[in-house]
Design a protein around this motif. Structure first.
Motif, mmCIF file in Angstrom:
data_model
loop_
_atom_site.group_PDB
_atom_site.id
_atom_site.type_symbol
_atom_site.label_atom_id
_atom_site.label_comp_id
_atom_site.label_asym_id
_atom_site.label_seq_id
_atom_site.Cartn_x
_atom_site.Cartn_y
_atom_site.Cartn_z
ATOM 1 N N GLU A 3 -72.610 -8.997 -19.830
ATOM 2 C CA GLU A 3 -72.371 -8.495 -21.221
ATOM 3 C C GLU A 3 -73.744 -9.975 -21.429
ATOM 4 O OE1 GLU A 3 -71.651 -7.113 -24.292
ATOM 5 O OE2 GLU A 3 -70.810 -6.821 -22.820
ATOM 6 N N THR A 4 -73.114 -11.004 -21.059
ATOM 7 C CA THR A 4 -74.531 -11.955 -21.562
ATOM 8 C C THR A 4 -75.747 -11.239 -21.689
ATOM 9 O OG1 THR A 4 -72.388 -13.723 -21.457
ATOM 10 C CG2 THR A 4 -75.021 -14.454 -21.645
ATOM 11 N N GLN A 5 -76.058 -10.961 -20.180
ATOM 12 C CA GLN A 5 -77.538 -10.727 -20.552
ATOM 13 C C GLN A 5 -78.101 -9.675 -20.749
ATOM 14 O OE1 GLN A 5 -76.857 -10.631 -16.080
ATOM 15 N NE2 GLN A 5 -77.652 -12.532 -15.844
ATOM 16 N N THR A 6 -76.903 -8.715 -21.287
ATOM 17 C CA THR A 6 -77.337 -7.815 -22.089
ATOM 18 C C THR A 6 -77.982 -8.213 -23.360
ATOM 19 O OG1 THR A 6 -76.181 -6.124 -20.142
ATOM 20 C CG2 THR A 6 -76.164 -5.411 -22.790
ATOM 21 N N ARG A 7 -76.728 -8.659 -23.838
ATOM 22 C CA ARG A 7 -77.224 -9.603 -25.513
ATOM 23 C C ARG A 7 -78.186 -10.166 -25.559
ATOM 24 N NH1 ARG A 7 -71.206 -11.464 -27.425
ATOM 25 N NH2 ARG A 7 -69.789 -9.297 -27.317
ATOM 26 N N ARG A 8 -78.472 -10.824 -24.307
ATOM 27 C CA ARG A 8 -79.327 -11.228 -24.278
ATOM 28 C C ARG A 8 -80.991 -10.826 -24.216
ATOM 29 N NH1 ARG A 8 -79.218 -15.318 -19.848
ATOM 30 N NH2 ARG A 8 -78.149 -16.494 -20.942
ATOM 31 N N SER A 9 -80.465 -9.979 -23.602
ATOM 32 C CA SER A 9 -82.195 -8.505 -23.257
ATOM 33 C C SER A 9 -82.150 -8.106 -24.667
ATOM 34 C CB SER A 9 -81.726 -8.009 -22.138
ATOM 35 O OG SER A 9 -82.824 -7.261 -22.086
ATOM 36 N N ALA A 10 -81.336 -7.868 -25.228
ATOM 37 C CA ALA A 10 -80.826 -7.308 -26.744
ATOM 38 C C ALA A 10 -81.296 -7.761 -27.652
ATOM 39 C CB ALA A 10 -79.827 -6.425 -26.967
ATOM 40 N N LEU A 11 -81.771 -8.807 -27.607
ATOM 41 C CA LEU A 11 -81.875 -10.042 -28.754
ATOM 42 C C LEU A 11 -83.541 -10.251 -29.038
ATOM 43 C CD1 LEU A 11 -81.329 -11.819 -31.089
ATOM 44 C CD2 LEU A 11 -80.778 -13.402 -28.842
ATOM 45 N N LEU A 12 -83.630 -10.465 -27.327
ATOM 46 C CA LEU A 12 -85.446 -10.650 -26.839
ATOM 47 C C LEU A 12 -86.132 -9.375 -27.153
ATOM 48 C CD1 LEU A 12 -85.113 -12.760 -23.923
ATOM 49 C CD2 LEU A 12 -85.635 -13.562 -25.786
ATOM 50 N N SER A 13 -85.446 -8.142 -26.389
ATOM 51 C CA SER A 13 -86.389 -6.995 -27.302
ATOM 52 C C SER A 13 -85.965 -6.711 -28.847
ATOM 53 C CB SER A 13 -85.151 -5.979 -26.617
ATOM 54 O OG SER A 13 -85.777 -5.920 -25.073
ATOM 55 N N THR A 14 -85.377 -6.457 -29.321
ATOM 56 C CA THR A 14 -85.133 -6.455 -30.993
ATOM 57 C C THR A 14 -86.483 -7.821 -31.196
ATOM 58 O OG1 THR A 14 -83.379 -6.773 -30.802
ATOM 59 C CG2 THR A 14 -83.600 -7.194 -32.949
ATOM 60 N N ILE A 15 -86.450 -9.135 -30.970
ATOM 61 C CA ILE A 15 -87.393 -9.840 -31.942
ATOM 62 C C ILE A 15 -88.243 -10.151 -31.357
ATOM 63 C CG2 ILE A 15 -88.116 -12.453 -31.484
ATOM 64 C CD1 ILE A 15 -85.388 -13.235 -31.050
ATOM 65 N N ALA A 16 -89.004 -8.823 -30.065
ATOM 66 C CA ALA A 16 -90.523 -8.494 -29.964
ATOM 67 C C ALA A 16 -90.628 -7.768 -30.469
ATOM 68 C CB ALA A 16 -90.576 -8.242 -27.808
ATOM 69 N N LEU A 17 -89.440 -6.281 -30.530
ATOM 70 C CA LEU A 17 -90.195 -5.290 -31.592
ATOM 71 C C LEU A 17 -90.826 -5.860 -32.954
ATOM 72 C CD1 LEU A 17 -90.171 -2.370 -31.326
ATOM 73 C CD2 LEU A 17 -87.700 -2.442 -31.510
ATOM 74 N N LEU A 18 -89.588 -6.649 -33.682
ATOM 75 C CA LEU A 18 -89.813 -7.663 -34.628
ATOM 76 C C LEU A 18 -91.489 -7.766 -34.951
ATOM 77 C CD1 LEU A 18 -86.570 -8.967 -35.827
ATOM 78 C CD2 LEU A 18 -87.780 -6.907 -37.043
ATOM 79 N N VAL A 19 -91.829 -8.926 -33.356
ATOM 80 C CA VAL A 19 -93.062 -9.305 -34.084
ATOM 81 C C VAL A 19 -94.113 -7.766 -34.202
ATOM 82 C CG1 VAL A 19 -94.377 -11.004 -32.935
ATOM 83 C CG2 VAL A 19 -92.600 -11.637 -33.325
ATOM 84 N N LEU A 20 -93.766 -7.270 -33.347
ATOM 85 C CA LEU A 20 -95.017 -6.547 -32.706
ATOM 86 C C LEU A 20 -95.146 -5.293 -33.761
ATOM 87 C CD1 LEU A 20 -96.667 -5.406 -30.343
ATOM 88 C CD2 LEU A 20 -94.651 -3.865 -29.905
ATOM 89 N N VAL A 21 -93.436 -4.760 -34.442
ATOM 90 C CA VAL A 21 -94.033 -4.064 -35.989
ATOM 91 C C VAL A 21 -94.348 -4.111 -36.841
ATOM 92 C CG1 VAL A 21 -92.482 -2.307 -36.553
ATOM 93 C CG2 VAL A 21 -92.432 -2.547 -34.425
ATOM 94 N N ALA A 22 -93.867 -5.858 -37.320
ATOM 95 C CA ALA A 22 -94.083 -6.104 -38.851
ATOM 96 C C ALA A 22 -94.728 -6.177 -39.858
ATOM 97 C CB ALA A 22 -93.504 -7.653 -38.497
ATOM 98 N N PRO A 23 -96.740 -6.263 -38.768
ATOM 99 C CA PRO A 23 -97.589 -6.432 -39.394
ATOM 100 C C PRO A 23 -98.032 -4.044 -39.948
ATOM 101 C CG PRO A 23 -98.253 -7.492 -37.444
ATOM 102 C CD PRO A 23 -96.578 -6.688 -37.399
ATOM 103 N N ALA A 24 -97.197 -3.261 -38.899
ATOM 104 C CA ALA A 24 -97.115 -2.127 -39.575
ATOM 105 C C ALA A 24 -96.908 -1.875 -40.708
ATOM 106 C CB ALA A 24 -96.654 -1.085 -38.117
ATOM 107 N N VAL A 25 -95.604 -2.742 -41.220
ATOM 108 C CA VAL A 25 -94.569 -2.262 -41.382
ATOM 109 C C VAL A 25 -95.300 -2.741 -42.794
ATOM 110 C CG1 VAL A 25 -92.024 -2.973 -42.672
ATOM 111 C CG2 VAL A 25 -92.349 -2.229 -40.794
ATOM 112 N N LEU A 26 -96.287 -3.810 -43.359
ATOM 113 C CA LEU A 26 -96.036 -4.521 -43.892
ATOM 114 C C LEU A 26 -97.754 -4.378 -44.886
ATOM 115 C CD1 LEU A 26 -96.793 -7.365 -45.876
ATOM 116 C CD2 LEU A 26 -98.156 -7.654 -43.995
ATOM 117 N N GLY A 27 -98.446 -3.579 -43.262
ATOM 118 C CA GLY A 27 -99.243 -2.991 -43.563
ATOM 119 C C GLY A 27 -99.329 -1.596 -44.497
ATOM 120 N N LEU A 28 -98.222 -0.773 -44.377
ATOM 121 C CA LEU A 28 -97.929 0.680 -44.450
ATOM 122 C C LEU A 28 -97.700 0.217 -45.821
ATOM 123 C CD1 LEU A 28 -96.911 2.654 -41.786
ATOM 124 C CD2 LEU A 28 -98.095 3.211 -42.823
ATOM 125 N N SER A 29 -96.329 -0.429 -46.296
ATOM 126 C CA SER A 29 -96.305 -1.416 -47.326
ATOM 127 C C SER A 29 -97.360 -1.338 -48.810
ATOM 128 C CB SER A 29 -95.073 -2.634 -47.383
ATOM 129 O OG SER A 29 -93.958 -2.040 -46.624
#
Length: 147
Positions: A3-29
């Motif tokens: 369960e800890t590894q799953t949560r850590r994996s989900a957290l890291l995926s979320t952070i990486a996705l935010l970093v990757l998609v933030a410029p796209a959301v900002l540009g469209l905004s």
């Protein structure tokens, strides 16, 4: 996976996705702010709601096949949107830094072609990265299950 590894994996995926998609959301905004005005302030919330609904659709699927279809198609569509948004963000940034013309002018822009090519290459590279991260976010332990 524990369960800890799953949560850590989900957290890291979320952070990486935010970093990757933030410029796209900002540009469209920024583009929407120019075209529609105050309505553009809703775009970041709509993007977050869309990713949340995608994850909810994947996790609430009752069959394994339905989960796989929802995960793959949703990730592909959202990744293409992230790539397009990245291209828009880089175009807006190019116009803001006066590397690209806002409207066709007589003035020459010596780096416009290179900027355009680079923004397309970066947008194309964002698509598979966003696809992979979205799949991991929606179903973090899918690669460990044998159903």
């Amino acid at each position: 996976m524990s369960e800890t590894q799953t949560r850590r994996s989900a957290l890291l995926s979320t952070i990486a996705l935010l970093v990757l998609v933030a410029p796209a959301v900002l540009g469209l905004s920024l583009l929407a702010l120019f075209l529609t005005g105050w309505v553009a302030l809703a775009i970041p919330f709509l993007a977050a709601a869309t990713v949340y609904l995608y994850r909810l659709a994947v996790l609430s699927s009752t069959s394994y096949e339905g989960r796989v279809v929802a995960r793959e198609i949703g990730a592909a569509v959202l990744a293409l949107a992230a790539g397009f948004g990245t291209w828009i963000a880089l175009t807006v940034l190019g116009i803001a830094t006066e590397v690209l013309p806002f409207i066709a002018e007589v003035k020459t822009y010596p780096y416009a072609d290179e900027w355009g090519f680079g923004s397309i290459v970066l947008a194309v590279l964002v698509v598979p990265a966003a696809w992979w991260l979205l799949r991991r976010l929606a179903d973090p332990d899918s690669h460990t299950r044998a159903e």
